[in-house]
Structure formats: C-alpha cells, structure tokens
Write an enzyme that holds these catalytic residues in place. Structure first.
Site, PDB file in Angstrom:
ATOM      1  N   HIS A 241       7.913 -25.770 -20.883  1.00 17.16           N
ATOM      2  CA  HIS A 241       7.473 -24.884 -20.016  1.00 17.16           C
ATOM      3  C   HIS A 241       6.065 -24.622 -19.760  1.00 17.16           C
ATOM      4  O   HIS A 241       5.155 -24.849 -20.667  1.00 17.16           O
ATOM      5  CB  HIS A 241       7.982 -23.571 -20.307  1.00 17.16           C
ATOM      6  CG  HIS A 241       7.587 -22.687 -21.404  1.00 17.16           C
ATOM      7  ND1 HIS A 241       7.801 -23.268 -22.721  1.00 17.16           N
ATOM      8  CD2 HIS A 241       6.553 -22.129 -21.550  1.00 17.16           C
ATOM      9  CE1 HIS A 241       7.263 -22.681 -23.479  1.00 17.16           C
ATOM     10  NE2 HIS A 241       6.106 -21.640 -22.952  1.00 17.16           N
TER      11      HIS A 241
ATOM     12  N   HIS B 285      -0.066 -25.758 -19.183  1.00 18.77           N
ATOM     13  CA  HIS B 285       0.013 -26.854 -20.076  1.00 18.77           C
ATOM     14  C   HIS B 285       1.484 -26.662 -20.603  1.00 18.77           C
ATOM     15  O   HIS B 285       2.116 -25.762 -20.444  1.00 18.77           O
ATOM     16  CB  HIS B 285      -0.892 -27.016 -21.380  1.00 18.77           C
ATOM     17  CG  HIS B 285      -0.638 -25.788 -22.312  1.00 18.77           C
ATOM     18  ND1 HIS B 285      -1.134 -24.634 -21.903  1.00 18.77           N
ATOM     19  CD2 HIS B 285       0.046 -25.551 -23.235  1.00 18.77           C
ATOM     20  CE1 HIS B 285      -0.965 -23.587 -22.858  1.00 18.77           C
ATOM     21  NE2 HIS B 285       0.078 -24.336 -23.712  1.00 18.77           N
TER      22      HIS B 285
END
Length: 169
Positions: free
Chosen positions: A34, A115
């Site tokens: 995620h 990220h």
C-alpha cells in the site's frame, strides 16, 4: 481502535511487491502492499461512523490517482527500509494533505514520501545485499487507483483489516 488510510494497488502489482516482501519484510502478513495516506491514528470505538463520514467528505473532488512506481529507494541512514518509490503527483499530495492536518487526528510525523515498502527490519549487511539486488532488478509500474481504503488494526489477529473503501471521483 487504531485506524489508517491507504491506497491499495491492483492484485497483480500486489503480487509483484509481495514477491519481495515475503522474503524481506517481517511485516508481510500484517498488511497488503500500500501507499500510506494517513499513518495509524487512534479513535474511540464510538467515533467510527463519524470518521467514515469525515473521510467521505474529505475525498470529495479528489480524482482517481495515478501511481507510478519508478525505482527502488531507501530510508537509509534513518532506517534500513527498502521501498519502491512512487512519483509524487499533485493529486497524491492533495489526498495526503486532506488527511494530515490538525483537523483530522493530527499532522503527519514525516514528510510525504509515497512508496511501497518491500523490505524492513534488516541488519546493515542484509540491507546492503538486498538493496543492490532490488535496485538492479528495477521497477517501472504505472496504474490508476480509484479507491481510498480505511483499515483497522485487529489486535487479536495482529494484522490490518479493511473496514471500508471509498471511491475517488
């Protein structure tokens, strides 16, 4: 109750990220790959409906976001975390900003670095070995994510569970 907000990618990209996480991330079983939009925050159990309504209101006008994982990077020397860097866009930044002010469970502790974590909890030697391999393999993945996911940490199972997903415009 501990909650968080995240962008969860397609199953195919989850599988690509998880091919690294299974080997290099001790948190692998706790949460899907995620991009964190709102780091964990605590609420009273009775406030959940209010939080859901606030999330609905805050995403108003935010379009589906393009997520482009461009390369392997790290948070070294702060800590030995390796991740796939996501190009920061205006839409991603706006989504992050809407949930990281004093008016929604506090400001972010860190600057927004979108990220996908692929390795953490590594010794310095492990980090050096793995980072070189991952950087060499590279990544260039682009997709549109059209949902923001509200997650709750389940203490009994020691993992994050989806409470609700919210469609981005």
């Amino acid at each position: 109750m501990i909650l968080g907000l995240a962008l969860i990618p397609s199953k195919s990209f989850q599988e690509a990220v998880d091919s690294y996480r299974k080997r290099y991330d001790k948190q692998y079983s706790r949460i899907k790959p995620h991009v964190t939009i709102k780091a964990p925050f605590e609420i009273e159990d009775g406030d959940l409906d209010s939080v859901i309504e606030q999330v609905r209101a805050r995403i108003n006008g935010i379009p589906a976001v393009e997520v482009h994982a461009t390369k392997a990077s790290s948070f070294k020397p702060t800590n030995n975390v390796i991740y796939f860097k996501v190009a920061k866009t205006d839409d991603l930044e706006e989504l992050f900003n809407r949930f990281n002010g004093e008016d929604f469970y506090g400001e972010a502790e860190h600057v927004f670095v979108p990220h996908f974590t692929i390795a953490q909890g590594l010794s310095s030697q492990e980090f050096e070995d793995i980072f070189g391999q991952v950087a060499l393999a590279g990544v260039d993945h682009k997709e549109i994510i059209d949902e923001l996911t509200l997650l709750r940490f389940d203490d009994d199972e020691d993992k994050w569970k989806v409470i609700e997903t919210f469609k981005l415009a």
